[in-house]
Design a protein around this motif. Structure first.
Motif, PDB file in Angstrom:
ATOM      1  N   GLU C 101      64.693  -5.468  35.220  1.00  0.00           N
ATOM      2  CA  GLU C 101      64.582  -6.672  34.391  1.00  0.00           C
ATOM      3  C   GLU C 101      63.239  -6.729  33.670  1.00  0.00           C
ATOM      4  OE1 GLU C 101      67.279 -10.084  36.458  1.00  0.00           O
ATOM      5  OE2 GLU C 101      65.654  -9.265  37.649  1.00  0.00           O
ATOM      6  N   VAL C 104      63.836  -4.648  30.734  1.00  0.00           N
ATOM      7  CA  VAL C 104      64.788  -5.315  29.841  1.00  0.00           C
ATOM      8  C   VAL C 104      64.048  -6.316  28.951  1.00  0.00           C
ATOM      9  CG1 VAL C 104      66.681  -6.979  29.772  1.00  0.00           C
ATOM     10  CG2 VAL C 104      66.832  -4.995  31.274  1.00  0.00           C
ATOM     11  N   ILE C 105      63.123  -7.046  29.546  1.00  0.00           N
ATOM     12  CA  ILE C 105      62.374  -8.039  28.778  1.00  0.00           C
ATOM     13  C   ILE C 105      61.630  -7.370  27.631  1.00  0.00           C
ATOM     14  CG2 ILE C 105      60.410  -9.623  28.899  1.00  0.00           C
ATOM     15  CD1 ILE C 105      61.473 -10.357  31.740  1.00  0.00           C
ATOM     16  N   GLY C 106      61.077  -6.194  27.898  1.00  0.00           N
ATOM     17  CA  GLY C 106      60.428  -5.453  26.819  1.00  0.00           C
ATOM     18  C   GLY C 106      61.414  -5.108  25.711  1.00  0.00           C
ATOM     19  N   LEU C 108      64.092  -6.546  24.898  1.00  0.00           N
ATOM     20  CA  LEU C 108      64.597  -7.718  24.171  1.00  0.00           C
ATOM     21  C   LEU C 108      63.680  -8.103  23.007  1.00  0.00           C
ATOM     22  CD1 LEU C 108      65.925  -9.864  27.149  1.00  0.00           C
ATOM     23  CD2 LEU C 108      67.278  -8.885  25.298  1.00  0.00           C
ATOM     24  N   ARG C 109      62.598  -7.356  22.850  1.00  0.00           N
ATOM     25  CA  ARG C 109      61.730  -7.577  21.684  1.00  0.00           C
ATOM     26  C   ARG C 109      62.512  -7.292  20.396  1.00  0.00           C
ATOM     27  NH1 ARG C 109      60.183  -5.511  17.181  1.00  0.00           N
ATOM     28  NH2 ARG C 109      59.811  -3.440  17.985  1.00  0.00           N
ATOM     29  N   VAL C 114      71.652  -8.258  25.555  1.00  0.00           N
ATOM     30  CA  VAL C 114      71.097  -7.882  26.852  1.00  0.00           C
ATOM     31  C   VAL C 114      71.678  -6.552  27.335  1.00  0.00           C
ATOM     32  CG1 VAL C 114      70.890  -8.552  29.267  1.00  0.00           C
ATOM     33  CG2 VAL C 114      70.567 -10.247  27.479  1.00  0.00           C
ATOM     34  N   ARG C 118      69.531  -3.404  28.340  1.00  0.00           N
ATOM     35  CA  ARG C 118      69.629  -2.795  29.655  1.00  0.00           C
ATOM     36  C   ARG C 118      69.821  -1.279  29.550  1.00  0.00           C
ATOM     37  NH1 ARG C 118      70.330  -5.508  34.383  1.00  0.00           N
ATOM     38  NH2 ARG C 118      70.785  -7.432  33.291  1.00  0.00           N
ATOM     39  N   ARG C 153      57.577  -0.844  30.213  1.00  0.00           N
ATOM     40  CA  ARG C 153      57.791  -2.114  29.532  1.00  0.00           C
ATOM     41  C   ARG C 153      57.322  -2.050  28.093  1.00  0.00           C
ATOM     42  NH1 ARG C 153      55.426  -6.835  33.222  1.00  0.00           N
ATOM     43  NH2 ARG C 153      53.610  -6.105  32.109  1.00  0.00           N
ATOM     44  N   ALA C 154      56.125  -1.452  27.917  1.00  0.00           N
ATOM     45  CA  ALA C 154      55.571  -1.360  26.568  1.00  0.00           C
ATOM     46  C   ALA C 154      56.426  -0.436  25.702  1.00  0.00           C
ATOM     47  CB  ALA C 154      54.134  -0.855  26.630  1.00  0.00           C
ATOM     48  N   THR C 157      59.600  -1.879  24.108  1.00  0.00           N
ATOM     49  CA  THR C 157      59.501  -2.710  22.907  1.00  0.00           C
ATOM     50  C   THR C 157      59.644  -1.872  21.650  1.00  0.00           C
ATOM     51  OG1 THR C 157      57.094  -2.538  22.689  1.00  0.00           O
ATOM     52  CG2 THR C 157      57.920  -4.318  24.089  1.00  0.00           C
TER      53      THR C 157
END
Lengths: 329, 288, 246
Positions: C101, C104-106, C108-109, C114, C118, C153-154, C157
């Motif tokens: 997750e 995933v947040i990255g 979602l940039r 979703v 994913r 994460r980075a 994006t």
């Protein structure tokens, strides 16, 4: 799959409950659903987005007063008054949120800001004579038999199914929200704002969305309350006590979880009733005793199950939280 | 400015000084232990009941009862911190809130059970005496209460500046890790601090019992009042609490004088909102 | 014909902290496809430069441009959306949610879907060797894994420019080599541009095309990795003047 079955069983139990329940039990069930609904609404702001609001009575009270005043003074039916009530509460949420977030009011200070707004509004409404002031605003009680959803007048059973639908709706909405972009953004903001920002999230906007959505949902709960009980007092509608009631169910049940608010409401409301029943059965009728026992139980819960009951129960009955994600894919 | 208004302002200042002492307790607890005592007003109300009980049953003047009540409250605060609150220090704010709110519920309803819903106030023999100071009329009770409160506050400040324990507590507030490294018993110092905070509450409650009546809802009201004072003055700042108390005492009487007495708390909450948004560190909170 | 503007242009950057000049006239350029290392002793102002590029700090003077567009006045989230991904020296995982997750947040940039996010998250986690840990809460990871998560994460994006702040610190040599290989592959295959702050010279030498050295907030020199490590000015700023003279 097991999870689906359990959910359906639970839902059908609630749908069928009135068949077995007398008027008293029905009134308790209404309160359970009402607390579960409000808890779900508050959970969006605190459990998801991590913004501690201790003045949530503000939004419920505003929704209730606006809709009730429109009904009492001009006969506007609830179905038209509700959007107005929600709009006012959402606007209030936007003001509190924008001021707090723009000026970097954080943590305890933000919580105190929300209390200050709620208390300010409480005293303000005590001084509006056209809304009854401290004397309260009373809704004319019509027939208790019919079913008039548009005006929200009718049989307690109607109110039960209405609040049940609202609670289920809020649950499904929260579940959906957590599975889409804004839900993930909230979790990121809750966990670490700086990192969230570095991943392209407009933190201010995400937090504001949480407050406004939470305020709007809470306002609808307030409207339900006003039309169910037919009375509104500023001290009760905007007071600290109401705010505390709102946050107890999700915290006791498990902050940030979908089942927390429901479970919390299912524990706390019957607990309160049980204490009343118990103390009366034992022959004590002293004022304050019930609340005293309630406070003690609360103390025991936060002391021994600090993460809430649901995360603990989930482990015991073997519902893996990761199953949630799998269903999403 | 009319004499009446001047009298009102003096009343506000004197009452405010007693509020200050109560708020000082909240400020000390937050400044050191970093816990917001959401049961602060309820504790004050308990002290007011105690003062009433001593005055009614033992005929003890609250001014003389004050040290006794402060001492007992110190003990209660010390034990409360050691036994319960200490395990919540590292927990998130909302858990601390629920903990203290449960305590507050217990206290409010315990006092309802014990003393009933009626208002209780202490009438001392000199209750209606006044001093004439030039054109001003000053209530004797209020003046004595304010003086006692000021003396208690100043004694506390001297304690924190001069005594070994006081310095050690300040060290904990400034640099917790450093305090641990040099071998201070932080848990004990936290308990002492919480005790000092509740002792302030005990003393302030004893004095307040002569100025206002106490009933079960008084507790929550005083909690909010203490918050307003402490935020306006600066959470964690002792002089800030003193100043904030006087400020809120005066603003209350002014709001009562120019608007309506029942609207005074609305005025205070408006001040709180403005201070939180414009200067969250409070008027005198410089650091951070 | 004008020369194409570099992907990142940093010019005469200045930042003061309460009278202390933390960054004083730093300039460098990074062309698309470059890997540039920013090195210097502790306290040289490297992270401050990063924070200014990423929008966490506003420079007191100077210019920062991304592909010819000024980044002045942008918030960190806007800089990220402009195409700059960054990691934090002190890692900031979203501790109470799963590793997947986090990533995933990255992702979602750039997508609102979703499921798609994913998919990319799993790819990135595979790449960084975190696939088997994807369902663990991020707080349970070890420090090297947290550093990997920070990078994942980075990367998710989909940045044009990736800012890496000491991601190799604390890794074992084998892990460092693996990380270096990953960045080399990303750079070769997708043309990812990287600016890294690094103390681990093994990584700097292997990875960077060019090295910019700063000391006490001022630029010292710039050049290829092999030539920079031989520069007496560089030795001087790391070891002090006397050591360099010996």
């Amino acid at each position: 799959m097991r999870r689906r079955i359990a959910l359906l069983a639970l839902l059908s139990a609630f749908v069928l409950a009135p068949l077995a329940a007398g008027p008293y039990l029905l009134s308790v069930l209404v309160v359970v659903m009402y607390m579960a609904y409000l808890g779900q609404a508050w959970n969006i702001m605190m459990g998801f987005a991590g913004q501690l609001s201790l003045g949530h009575s503000l939004y419920g009270g505003l929704g209730a007063y606006v809709t009730a005043a429109l009904f009492v003074n001009w006969g506007v039916p609830a179905v038209l008054g509700l959007p107005a009530g929600i709009a006012v509460a959402v606007a209030a949420g936007a003001v509190v949120g924008a001021l707090g977030f723009r000026f970097g009011v954080k943590g305890v200070y933000f919580a105190l800001l929300t209390i200050a707004f709620a208390e300010f509004t409480r005293v303000l409404f005590e001084h509006i004579p056209s809304l009854g002031g401290t004397g309260g605003l009373f809704l004319p009680v019509g027939s208790r038999d019919g079913v008039d959803l548009l005006r929200l007048r009718g049989h307690p059973l109607m109110f039960y199914y209405l609040i049940l639908a609202m609670a289920v709706g809020a649950f499904l909405l929260c579940r959906r929200l957590l599975a889409c972009r804004i839900g993930y953004q909230w979790l990121a903001v809750r966990e670490d704002q700086e990192a969230a920002q570095a991943l392209g999230i407009n933190v201010f906007r995400a937090k504001l969305a949480a407050v406004m959505l939470s305020a709007g949902l809470t306002a609808a709960g307030g409207v339900f309350f006003a039309f169910y009980y037919n009375t509104l007092f500023p001290t009760q509608a905007f007071g600290m006590g109401r705010s505390i009631d709102i946050i107890l169910a999700p915290i006791v049940g498990g902050l940030g979880t979908l089942f927390g608010p429901i479970l919390g409401a299912l524990i706390l409301t019957p607990l309160g009733e049980l204490i009343t029943w118990g103390t009366e059965a034992l022959g004590f009728k002293a004022a304050g005793l019930k609340q005293l026992c309630y406070g003690l139980s609360l103390l025991a819960i936060v002391k021994f199950l600090p993460d809430g009951v649901w995360p603990w129960l989930r482990r015991r009955i073997g519902f893996d939280p990761a199953d949630d994600e799998e269903e999403g894919t | 400015m009319s004499i009446d208004l001047a009298n009102q302002i003096v009343t506000g200042i004197l009452t405010g000084l007693v509020y200050s002492l109560m708020a000082l307790g909240l400020s000390v607890i937050f400044g050191v232990v970093r816990v917001v005592n959401f049961a602060h007003g309820e504790m004050t109300a308990l002290a007011m009941y105690a003062a009433w009980a001593l005055a009614t049953w033992l005929d003890l003047d609250p001014l003389l009862g004050m040290p006794l009540i402060a001492l007992v409250m110190f003990g209660c605060g010390y034990l409360l911190q050691r036994g319960l609150i200490d395990s919540f220090i590292a927990k998130p704010e909302h858990m601390q809130f629920i903990l203290l709110v449960s305590l507050a519920i217990i206290m409010v309803n315990g006092s309802l059970l014990a003393f009933g819903p009626d208002a209780h106030g202490v009438q001392v023999s000199y209750g209606f005496d006044t001093y004439e100071m030039g054109p001003l009329l000053v209530d004797k009770v209020r003046l004595l209460a304010a003086a006692a409160s000021l003396a208690f506050s100043l004694a506390l400040m001297v304690f924190f500046r001069r005594s070994k324990t006081g310095k050690a507590i300040r060290a904990c507030a400034d640099n917790l890790v450093g305090a641990r490294v040099i071998g201070l018993d932080v848990r004990r110092l936290y308990a002492v601090t919480f005790g000092i905070g509740t002792a302030c509450v005990g003393a302030a409650g004893a004095l307040l019992s002569m100025l206002i009546d106490v009933m079960p809802p008084t507790g929550p009201e005083l909690t909010l009042l203490a918050f307003i004072i402490v935020i306006v003055g600066g959470l964690g700042s002792m002089t800030g609490a003193l100043l904030g108390g006087v400020l809120i005492g005066v603003s209350e009487v002014l709001a009562g004088y120019f608007l309506m007495p029942s609207m005074k708390s609305m005025f205070s909450f408006a001040i709180l909102i403005v201070v939180l948004v414009a200067r969250p560190q409070g008027l005198l909170g410089g650091r951070k | 014909m004008t020369a194409p503007s570099p992907l990142l242009l940093v010019e005469n950057l200045v930042k003061n902290f309460r009278g202390l000049r933390a960054v004083d006239g730093v300039s460098f350029q990074v062309n698309a496809g470059d890997i540039v290392a920013l090195i210097g002793p502790n306290g040289a102002g490297k992270t401050t430069v990063f924070n200014m590029i990423a929008g966490s700090l506003q420079p007191d003077a100077g210019r920062i441009e991304l592909a010819g567009r000024s980044l002045a006045g942008l918030r960190p989230d806007q800089v990220c959306r402009a195409g700059v991904g960054r990691t934090f020296q002190l890692v900031k995982p979203f501790g109470n949610i799963s590793v997947e997750e986090n990533v995933v947040i990255g992702a979602l940039r750039w997508t609102g879907d979703v499921a798609e996010a994913r998919r990319l998250a799993r790819e990135v986690l595979d790449l960084l060797g975190l696939a088997d840990k994807r369902r663990l809460p991020a707080r349970s990871l070890t420090l090297p894994d947290r550093k990997c998560l920070e990078v994942a994460r980075a990367l998710a994006t989909r940045p044009k420019l990736l800012l890496l702040d000491e991601v190799m610190a604390g890794l074992r040599p084998a892990e460092t080599d693996r990380m270096v290989a990953i960045f080399q592959r990303l750079n070769r295959d997708s043309g990812l541009t990287i600016v890294l702050i690094e103390h681990v010279m093994r990584a700097v030498m292997a990875l960077s095309h060019r090295v910019v050295v700063i000391n006490s907030g001022k630029p010292v020199c710039e050049g290829g990795p092999a030539e920079v490590v031989r520069d007496p000015r560089v030795l001087e700023c790391y070891l002090g003047e006397e050591a360099a003279r010996c």
